[in-house]
Write a protein that holds these residues in place. Structure first.
Motif, PDB file in Angstrom:
ATOM      1  N   GLY A  42       0.779  -1.229   0.000  1.00 56.27           N
ATOM      2  CA  GLY A  42       0.000   0.000   0.000  1.00 56.27           C
ATOM      3  C   GLY A  42       0.804   1.270   0.000  1.00 56.27           C
ATOM      4  N   GLN A  43       2.000   1.244  -0.564  1.00 56.50           N
ATOM      5  CA  GLN A  43       2.801   2.463  -0.670  1.00 56.50           C
ATOM      6  C   GLN A  43       2.089   3.421  -1.623  1.00 56.50           C
ATOM      7  N   SER A  44       1.610   4.518  -1.115  1.00 56.14           N
ATOM      8  CA  SER A  44       0.684   5.359  -1.877  1.00 56.14           C
ATOM      9  C   SER A  44       1.327   6.089  -3.043  1.00 56.14           C
ATOM     10  N   GLU A  45       2.531   6.581  -2.867  1.00 60.23           N
ATOM     11  CA  GLU A  45       3.125   7.437  -3.883  1.00 60.23           C
ATOM     12  C   GLU A  45       4.181   6.719  -4.721  1.00 60.23           C
ATOM     13  N   GLN A  46       4.311   5.422  -4.550  1.00 61.25           N
ATOM     14  CA  GLN A  46       5.343   4.701  -5.276  1.00 61.25           C
ATOM     15  C   GLN A  46       4.747   3.958  -6.460  1.00 61.25           C
ATOM     16  N   ASP A  47       5.385   4.122  -7.601  1.00 61.44           N
ATOM     17  CA  ASP A  47       4.998   3.407  -8.805  1.00 61.44           C
ATOM     18  C   ASP A  47       5.763   2.094  -8.827  1.00 61.44           C
ATOM     19  N   LEU A  48       5.043   1.000  -8.559  1.00 63.62           N
ATOM     20  CA  LEU A  48       5.706  -0.290  -8.431  1.00 63.62           C
ATOM     21  C   LEU A  48       6.325  -0.748  -9.744  1.00 63.62           C
ATOM     22  N   ILE A  49       5.750  -0.318 -10.851  1.00 64.00           N
ATOM     23  CA  ILE A  49       6.335  -0.653 -12.155  1.00 64.00           C
ATOM     24  C   ILE A  49       7.700   0.008 -12.298  1.00 64.00           C
ATOM     25  N   TYR A 179      15.984  11.834   4.700  1.00 62.98           N
ATOM     26  CA  TYR A 179      15.059  11.201   5.636  1.00 62.98           C
ATOM     27  C   TYR A 179      15.037   9.711   5.345  1.00 62.98           C
ATOM     28  N   SER A 180      14.821   8.941   6.372  1.00 61.65           N
ATOM     29  CA  SER A 180      14.565   7.510   6.194  1.00 61.65           C
ATOM     30  C   SER A 180      13.066   7.322   6.360  1.00 61.65           C
ATOM     31  N   ARG A 181      12.409   6.843   5.301  1.00 69.17           N
ATOM     32  CA  ARG A 181      10.954   6.741   5.346  1.00 69.17           C
ATOM     33  C   ARG A 181      10.503   5.311   5.116  1.00 69.17           C
ATOM     34  N   ASP A 182       9.418   4.954   5.775  1.00 71.11           N
ATOM     35  CA  ASP A 182       8.773   3.665   5.550  1.00 71.11           C
ATOM     36  C   ASP A 182       7.281   3.935   5.408  1.00 71.11           C
ATOM     37  N   GLU A 183       6.705   3.418   4.333  1.00 71.14           N
ATOM     38  CA  GLU A 183       5.293   3.689   4.058  1.00 71.14           C
ATOM     39  C   GLU A 183       4.564   2.414   3.685  1.00 71.14           C
ATOM     40  N   ASN A 184       3.352   2.294   4.190  1.00 77.81           N
ATOM     41  CA  ASN A 184       2.439   1.230   3.765  1.00 77.81           C
ATOM     42  C   ASN A 184       1.013   1.736   3.937  1.00 77.81           C
ATOM     43  N   ILE A 185       0.059   0.869   3.711  1.00 74.67           N
ATOM     44  CA  ILE A 185      -1.347   1.276   3.777  1.00 74.67           C
ATOM     45  C   ILE A 185      -1.748   1.766   5.163  1.00 74.67           C
ATOM     46  N   TRP A 186      -1.007   1.374   6.176  1.00 70.26           N
ATOM     47  CA  TRP A 186      -1.343   1.710   7.563  1.00 70.26           C
ATOM     48  C   TRP A 186      -0.733   3.031   8.006  1.00 70.26           C
ATOM     49  N   HIS A 187       0.520   3.286   7.598  1.00 69.26           N
ATOM     50  CA  HIS A 187       1.188   4.484   8.117  1.00 69.26           C
ATOM     51  C   HIS A 187       2.344   4.903   7.234  1.00 69.26           C
TER      52      HIS A 187
END
Length: 405
Positions: A42-49, A179-187
């Motif tokens: 659920g990484q919102s701003e990342q294009d997985l392709i 910055y070190s960032r971690d993103e998913n659908i939850w946070h």
């Protein structure tokens, strides 16, 4: 060595700074073929392709994208919610909950491809190295574990940026904004950079999802949540899947600046670290379930749930998701979740969540008994005998102390 005989390693690949450098580094040091495993949680701003393309451009022989969003929400996030676990009272465990599903699926791919090793990009200072490797050794102890941050001579993220430049591998990270960032659908979590000085106030670019509460709408918004067996099933009378309900609440909560925390937490490995976390939808769900617990759980049950939640916050944070202890904590809540059904009306306003209404078919609240008006259902004199029994230890202690004097 013939290329077909080369050993293979499956790397948990995010497309970020660290894992981008790991691919060429492994090829140089180990001469392994690198397979990138990309978890869609659920990484919102990342294009997985584009991430897959970047992995291949960085030297991976192949890249696999697994869509884990539904499973992540249903089988990892909600079991934690059902216990009420909050690490050190505030952190909603967004990164900690994600690592077990990523590592387990990574292992499944490695076994399927007959890989020799597993690799992650967690630093030697953090919790994630423990979380990944705990799962690795639980399900595939025969596979070699490669942890570059504990091996290479790149001692900082600045070193990594320079290394990537030498390898002509593009990165969006700059020296001014590390910055070190971690993103998913939850946070989404943000660490490093100016945040390492705990006297520095977070800048605007620290926050990714949520509106500054000061700039949030000046009009409060009410949302009506329906909950069944501990899961959000509808928002404002519209039904959603577990995943889509979380997305919707993220959208609503972000608009009102909900779910921001800036904390200094105790890492598993012994040091303290600072993190800025944004969990808008999650904060709303936590508040709703807490309100429901107030109705359906008696005093001893609520006390027990808090104890379970406290214990689970540590097992999840420490990477022990697949341990017998953690499974027993999840199982212990099942009798409670059967009754976690009801409706909650919540108001959102400038970073604050206020519960306005709540009801449940399993509610133990009785207006008849609780009312201060005259009624025949409760005899006030009944309390006299109870108080005598309840205070008896204090009375005996006082008499003993009096006799000593």
């Amino acid at each position: 060595m013939n290329k077909n005989n080369k050993k293979k390693v499956v790397l948990a690949y995010s497309g970020g700074l660290d894992t981008s450098a790991i691919i060429p580094w492994i090829k140089e040091k180990y001469k392994f073929e690198v397979i990138a495993f990309i978890a869609d949680i659920g990484q919102s701003e990342q294009d997985l392709i584009q991430i897959k393309k970047k992995a291949l451009q960085s030297g991976a022989i192949s890249a696999y994208v697994y869509d884990l969003k539904e499973e992540f929400v249903k089988k990892y996030i909600y079991p934690v919610l059902h216990t009420g676990a909050l690490y050190e009272g505030e952190y909603l465990l967004g990164t900690a909950m994600a690592r077990p599903i990523i590592a387990k699926k990574q292992i499944e791919l490695a076994l399927q491809l007959n890989a020799h090793a597993l690799c992650h990009g967690a630093t030697g200072k953090g919790n994630d190295q423990v979380r990944f490797e705990n799962v690795y050794t639980t399900f595939a102890p025969q596979l070699q574990i490669i942890a570059p941050w504990r091996e290479w001579d790149l001692n900082s993220r600045s070193d990594i940026i320079n290394y990537l430049k030498k390898k002509n591998i593009p990165t969006e990270i700059t020296f001014k904004k590390i910055y070190s960032r971690d993103e998913n659908i939850w946070h989404v979590s943000t660490e490093g950079g100016i945040l390492e000085n705990i006297w520095n106030q977070p800048k605007k670019d620290c926050w990714c999802w949520t509106t500054d509460p000061i700039l949030a709408p000046n009009t409060p918004e009410e949302i009506h949540l329906k909950i069944k067996n501990g899961y959000i099933i509808s928002i404002n009378e519209k039904k959603y899947s577990y995943l889509k309900s979380l997305k919707k609440l993220n959208q609503i909560g972000s608009k009102h600046g909900i779910g921001r925390i800036d904390i200094v937490e105790n890492r598993l490995i012994g040091m303290k670290s600072r993190g800025c976390y944004e969990t808008p939808g999650g904060s709303i769900i936590v508040k709703a379930l807490q309100s429901l617990d107030q109705l359906i759980l008696d005093r001893e049950s609520l006390k027990w749930k808090k104890q379970v939640g406290l214990e689970m916050s540590y097992t999840v944070y420490d990477g022990k998701w697949f341990s017998p202890l953690n499974q027993s904590l999840i199982d212990s809540m099942k009798s409670f979740t059967k009754r976690m059904t009801g409706e909650i009306v919540i108001q959102l306003f400038k970073g604050n969540i206020t519960v306005l209404k709540k009801k449940s078919p399993y509610s133990l609240y009785s207006e008849t008994y609780a009312s201060f008006e005259d009624n025949k259902n409760y005899n006030h004199t009944d309390a006299q005998g109870f108080i005598r029994i309840f205070t008896l230890p204090a009375k005996i202690r006082a008499l003993k102390n009096k006799n000593k004097n």
